[in-house]
Design a protein around this motif. Structure first.
Motif, mmCIF file in Angstrom:
data_model
loop_
_atom_site.group_PDB
_atom_site.id
_atom_site.type_symbol
_atom_site.label_atom_id
_atom_site.label_comp_id
_atom_site.label_asym_id
_atom_site.label_seq_id
_atom_site.Cartn_x
_atom_site.Cartn_y
_atom_site.Cartn_z
ATOM 1 N N UNK A 1 0.843 -1.206 0.000
ATOM 2 C CA UNK A 1 0.000 0.000 0.000
ATOM 3 C C UNK A 1 0.879 1.257 0.000
ATOM 4 N N UNK A 2 1.905 1.237 0.833
ATOM 5 C CA UNK A 2 2.830 2.372 0.911
ATOM 6 C C UNK A 2 3.525 2.595 -0.440
ATOM 7 N N UNK A 3 4.028 1.516 -1.038
ATOM 8 C CA UNK A 3 4.742 1.632 -2.315
ATOM 9 C C UNK A 3 3.825 2.099 -3.440
ATOM 10 N N UNK A 4 2.608 1.585 -3.451
ATOM 11 C CA UNK A 4 1.655 1.985 -4.486
ATOM 12 C C UNK A 4 1.279 3.466 -4.336
ATOM 13 N N UNK A 5 1.032 3.892 -3.106
ATOM 14 C CA UNK A 5 0.731 5.307 -2.864
ATOM 15 C C UNK A 5 1.899 6.196 -3.273
ATOM 16 N N UNK A 6 3.099 5.718 -3.030
ATOM 17 C CA UNK A 6 4.294 6.470 -3.415
ATOM 18 C C UNK A 6 4.364 6.627 -4.933
ATOM 19 N N UNK A 7 4.036 5.569 -5.674
ATOM 20 C CA UNK A 7 4.023 5.642 -7.137
ATOM 21 C C UNK A 7 2.990 6.646 -7.623
ATOM 22 N N UNK A 8 1.797 6.608 -7.038
ATOM 23 C CA UNK A 8 0.740 7.520 -7.444
ATOM 24 C C UNK A 8 1.112 8.969 -7.117
ATOM 25 N N UNK A 9 1.658 9.212 -5.966
ATOM 26 C CA UNK A 9 2.050 10.575 -5.583
ATOM 27 C C UNK A 9 3.193 11.091 -6.435
ATOM 28 N N UNK A 10 4.121 10.221 -6.772
ATOM 29 C CA UNK A 10 5.246 10.628 -7.623
ATOM 30 C C UNK A 10 4.741 11.066 -8.987
ATOM 31 N N UNK A 11 3.768 10.348 -9.530
ATOM 32 C CA UNK A 11 3.236 10.723 -10.842
ATOM 33 C C UNK A 11 2.467 12.038 -10.765
ATOM 34 N N UNK A 12 1.756 12.272 -9.654
ATOM 35 C CA UNK A 12 1.013 13.523 -9.479
ATOM 36 C C UNK A 12 1.963 14.710 -9.406
ATOM 37 N N UNK A 13 3.138 14.482 -8.837
ATOM 38 C CA UNK A 13 4.110 15.547 -8.672
ATOM 39 C C UNK A 13 4.574 16.070 -10.049
ATOM 40 N N UNK A 14 4.639 15.180 -11.021
ATOM 41 C CA UNK A 14 5.179 15.558 -12.315
ATOM 42 C C UNK A 14 4.101 15.881 -13.333
ATOM 43 N N UNK A 15 2.829 15.745 -12.969
ATOM 44 C CA UNK A 15 1.788 16.027 -13.954
ATOM 45 C C UNK A 15 1.170 17.388 -13.791
#
Length: 104
Positions: A90-104
């Motif tokens: 859950x932590x890793x998946x949330x990290x992936x989603x947040x990382x993509x939001x940061x760059x979009x």
């Protein structure tokens, strides 16, 4: 309720019932689960693709279960992992989603 919403509700109910009935000896037909999931949440995976988030097959399964609000112990049972691993995933998946939001 209109016919489309009724169909979505019925599909979601069937999908959750299917997931809750899975045990260690059950064959999991992820294709059927994904088809039902796409009926209930038609834009979920499209949004992931648009945001250029690269998910493995196991992460896709995990994301579907999370989106359906399946509890931690059930996710662990379905994916045949420890409950602590669910928290890590859950932590890793949330990290992936947040990382993509940061760059979009």
């Amino acid at each position: 309720m209109d016919k489309k919403n009724d169909t979505i509700y019925t599909t979601k109910k069937r999908l959750i019932k299917t997931i809750l009935s899975i045990n260690n000896s059950t064959f999991i037909d992820w294709e059927t689960i994904r088809e039902d999931f796409n009926t209930v949440y038609p834009n979920f995976f499209t949004a992931i693709l648009i945001k250029d988030i690269d998910l493995s097959t196991k992460e896709e399964h995990f994301a579907m279960l999370e989106k359906l609000h399946i509890n931690t112990h059930t996710i662990a049972r379905v994916l045949d992992i420890l409950p602590d691993s669910v928290y890590t995933n859950r932590y890793r998946l949330n990290k992936k989603f947040k990382k993509s939001d940061m760059y979009s």
